[in-house]
Design a protein around this motif. Sequence first.
Motif, PDB file in Angstrom:
ATOM      1  N   TYR A 120       0.846  -1.193   0.000  1.00  0.00           N
ATOM      2  CA  TYR A 120       0.000   0.000   0.000  1.00  0.00           C
ATOM      3  C   TYR A 120       0.881   1.243   0.000  1.00  0.00           C
ATOM      4  CZ  TYR A 120      -3.493  -3.421   1.332  1.00  0.00           C
ATOM      5  OH  TYR A 120      -4.312  -4.511   1.362  1.00  0.00           O
ATOM      6  N   SER A 121       0.502   2.236  -0.786  1.00  0.00           N
ATOM      7  CA  SER A 121       1.315   3.443  -0.920  1.00  0.00           C
ATOM      8  C   SER A 121       1.226   4.353   0.310  1.00  0.00           C
ATOM      9  CB  SER A 121       0.906   4.212  -2.176  1.00  0.00           C
ATOM     10  OG  SER A 121      -0.451   4.580  -2.096  1.00  0.00           O
ATOM     11  N   HIS A 122       0.172   4.207   1.093  1.00  0.00           N
ATOM     12  CA  HIS A 122      -0.013   5.005   2.302  1.00  0.00           C
ATOM     13  C   HIS A 122      -0.284   4.066   3.470  1.00  0.00           C
ATOM     14  CE1 HIS A 122      -0.181   8.652  -0.070  1.00  0.00           C
ATOM     15  NE2 HIS A 122      -1.068   8.088  -0.860  1.00  0.00           N
ATOM     16  N   PRO A 123      -0.010   4.504   4.710  1.00  0.00           N
ATOM     17  CA  PRO A 123      -0.344   3.658   5.859  1.00  0.00           C
ATOM     18  C   PRO A 123      -1.818   3.266   5.820  1.00  0.00           C
ATOM     19  CG  PRO A 123       0.917   5.559   6.559  1.00  0.00           C
ATOM     20  CD  PRO A 123       0.604   5.759   5.112  1.00  0.00           C
ATOM     21  N   THR A 124      -2.077   1.986   5.983  1.00  0.00           N
ATOM     22  CA  THR A 124      -3.420   1.448   5.816  1.00  0.00           C
ATOM     23  C   THR A 124      -3.792   0.613   7.037  1.00  0.00           C
ATOM     24  OG1 THR A 124      -2.998   1.374   3.437  1.00  0.00           O
ATOM     25  CG2 THR A 124      -4.879   0.143   4.220  1.00  0.00           C
ATOM     26  N   PHE A 125      -5.056   0.663   7.397  1.00  0.00           N
ATOM     27  CA  PHE A 125      -5.557  -0.099   8.537  1.00  0.00           C
ATOM     28  C   PHE A 125      -6.941  -0.634   8.202  1.00  0.00           C
ATOM     29  CE2 PHE A 125      -7.130   4.134   9.018  1.00  0.00           C
ATOM     30  CZ  PHE A 125      -8.382   3.999   9.578  1.00  0.00           C
ATOM     31  N   SER A 126      -7.446  -1.506   9.077  1.00  0.00           N
ATOM     32  CA  SER A 126      -8.778  -2.079   8.870  1.00  0.00           C
ATOM     33  C   SER A 126      -9.532  -2.100  10.196  1.00  0.00           C
ATOM     34  CB  SER A 126      -8.673  -3.493   8.294  1.00  0.00           C
ATOM     35  OG  SER A 126      -8.146  -4.369   9.271  1.00  0.00           O
ATOM     36  N   ASP A 148      -8.174  -3.340  13.703  1.00  0.00           N
ATOM     37  CA  ASP A 148      -7.317  -2.529  14.559  1.00  0.00           C
ATOM     38  C   ASP A 148      -8.091  -1.823  15.672  1.00  0.00           C
ATOM     39  OD1 ASP A 148      -4.943  -3.127  13.167  1.00  0.00           O
ATOM     40  OD2 ASP A 148      -5.477  -1.680  11.618  1.00  0.00           O
ATOM     41  N   LEU A 149      -9.343  -2.229  15.862  1.00  0.00           N
ATOM     42  CA  LEU A 149     -10.182  -1.703  16.932  1.00  0.00           C
ATOM     43  C   LEU A 149     -10.670  -2.890  17.756  1.00  0.00           C
ATOM     44  CD1 LEU A 149     -11.566   1.003  17.900  1.00  0.00           C
ATOM     45  CD2 LEU A 149     -13.563   0.216  16.648  1.00  0.00           C
ATOM     46  N   ASN A 150     -10.511  -2.806  19.084  1.00  0.00           N
ATOM     47  CA  ASN A 150     -10.963  -3.926  19.904  1.00  0.00           C
ATOM     48  C   ASN A 150     -12.396  -3.691  20.388  1.00  0.00           C
ATOM     49  OD1 ASN A 150     -10.812  -2.235  22.153  1.00  0.00           O
ATOM     50  ND2 ASN A 150      -8.893  -3.089  22.878  1.00  0.00           N
ATOM     51  N   TRP A 151     -12.894  -4.589  21.207  1.00  0.00           N
ATOM     52  CA  TRP A 151     -14.285  -4.555  21.665  1.00  0.00           C
ATOM     53  C   TRP A 151     -14.576  -3.385  22.598  1.00  0.00           C
ATOM     54  CZ3 TRP A 151     -18.280  -8.109  20.633  1.00  0.00           C
ATOM     55  CH2 TRP A 151     -17.924  -9.116  19.758  1.00  0.00           C
ATOM     56  N   ARG A 152     -13.555  -2.817  23.202  1.00  0.00           N
ATOM     57  CA  ARG A 152     -13.754  -1.689  24.114  1.00  0.00           C
ATOM     58  C   ARG A 152     -13.540  -0.350  23.414  1.00  0.00           C
ATOM     59  NH1 ARG A 152     -10.317  -5.168  27.735  1.00  0.00           N
ATOM     60  NH2 ARG A 152      -8.740  -4.134  26.518  1.00  0.00           N
ATOM     61  N   ILE A 160      -7.989   1.584  20.049  1.00  0.00           N
ATOM     62  CA  ILE A 160      -7.180   1.349  18.853  1.00  0.00           C
ATOM     63  C   ILE A 160      -5.979   0.496  19.233  1.00  0.00           C
ATOM     64  CG2 ILE A 160      -5.809   2.470  17.078  1.00  0.00           C
ATOM     65  CD1 ILE A 160      -7.752   4.887  17.451  1.00  0.00           C
ATOM     66  N   THR A 161      -5.706  -0.555  18.439  1.00  0.00           N
ATOM     67  CA  THR A 161      -4.607  -1.467  18.749  1.00  0.00           C
ATOM     68  C   THR A 161      -3.421  -1.334  17.798  1.00  0.00           C
ATOM     69  OG1 THR A 161      -5.645  -3.203  17.414  1.00  0.00           O
ATOM     70  CG2 THR A 161      -6.174  -3.160  19.769  1.00  0.00           C
ATOM     71  N   SER A 162      -3.554  -0.580  16.737  1.00  0.00           N
ATOM     72  CA  SER A 162      -2.478  -0.437  15.756  1.00  0.00           C
ATOM     73  C   SER A 162      -1.573   0.744  16.121  1.00  0.00           C
ATOM     74  CB  SER A 162      -3.067  -0.211  14.364  1.00  0.00           C
ATOM     75  OG  SER A 162      -2.072   0.176  13.462  1.00  0.00           O
ATOM     76  N   PRO A 163      -0.239   0.531  16.148  1.00  0.00           N
ATOM     77  CA  PRO A 163       0.664   1.648  16.455  1.00  0.00           C
ATOM     78  C   PRO A 163       0.657   2.732  15.372  1.00  0.00           C
ATOM     79  CG  PRO A 163       1.895  -0.416  16.160  1.00  0.00           C
ATOM     80  CD  PRO A 163       0.455  -0.738  16.036  1.00  0.00           C
ATOM     81  N   PHE A 198      -0.996   8.390  14.360  1.00  0.00           N
ATOM     82  CA  PHE A 198      -1.795   9.358  13.609  1.00  0.00           C
ATOM     83  C   PHE A 198      -2.744  10.104  14.549  1.00  0.00           C
ATOM     84  CE2 PHE A 198      -5.413  10.665  11.011  1.00  0.00           C
ATOM     85  CZ  PHE A 198      -4.778  11.287   9.955  1.00  0.00           C
ATOM     86  N   VAL A 199      -3.381   9.391  15.451  1.00  0.00           N
ATOM     87  CA  VAL A 199      -4.329   9.993  16.388  1.00  0.00           C
ATOM     88  C   VAL A 199      -3.630  10.984  17.316  1.00  0.00           C
ATOM     89  CG1 VAL A 199      -5.794   9.461  18.381  1.00  0.00           C
ATOM     90  CG2 VAL A 199      -6.001   8.118  16.309  1.00  0.00           C
ATOM     91  N   ASN A 200      -2.425  10.655  17.746  1.00  0.00           N
ATOM     92  CA  ASN A 200      -1.718  11.499  18.718  1.00  0.00           C
ATOM     93  C   ASN A 200      -1.000  12.686  18.098  1.00  0.00           C
ATOM     94  OD1 ASN A 200      -2.507  10.051  20.992  1.00  0.00           O
ATOM     95  ND2 ASN A 200      -0.901   8.541  20.666  1.00  0.00           N
TER      96      ASN A 200
END
Length: 172
Positions: free
Chosen positions: A78-84, A87-91, A94-97, A102-104
């Motif tokens: 992927y040409s850009h950082p990609t997630f699905s 990467d989100l748990n039940w609570r 976010i579980t992806s570094p 990006f969030v921080n």
Amino acid sequence: MFLNYIKDFFAKKILKNSLHNVKSSASIYSIQTVGLLIDESYFFEKEPLIKELVANGILQNNIKIIVYRDKLKKNEFYSHPTFSAKDLNWRAEITSPIVEDFVNEKFDLLINYYDTEKAILLTITHNSKAHFKVGFSSIDKRLNHLMINTNAENFKVFIHELFRYLKILNKL
């Protein structure tokens, strides 16, 4: 498959409960850095969107992009950082570094380029440290400071309206 719907439901419920505590903040920052959160499920024209931002005075180096995809393939580049959604748990955490970085990051402007409510996208928008958030009017009104009423396929209209309002608000 059914468990993904249940996880999405619980994550949205947790997020909506936390939105009751959202405080509106008046931002006095001018726009230098831009975060771009794109849902690639329906919108594939990332590069023309970036070119429109650059044409309106944002430096290419100051644009950071992260892309959501419904399904990630293991051997695909992927040409850009990609997630699905994985990467989100039940609570609703976010579980992806990559996503957590990006969030921080403290962007002057966060463009939420998605018009369908998905739990992970809503969570990223809500938790983002960006000073000013822009998105589509079809998304929960408490997440963004500015909402633009168009659909995702009309990226030129979206960018035109965005910069028109940023000039009115003295953000440029």
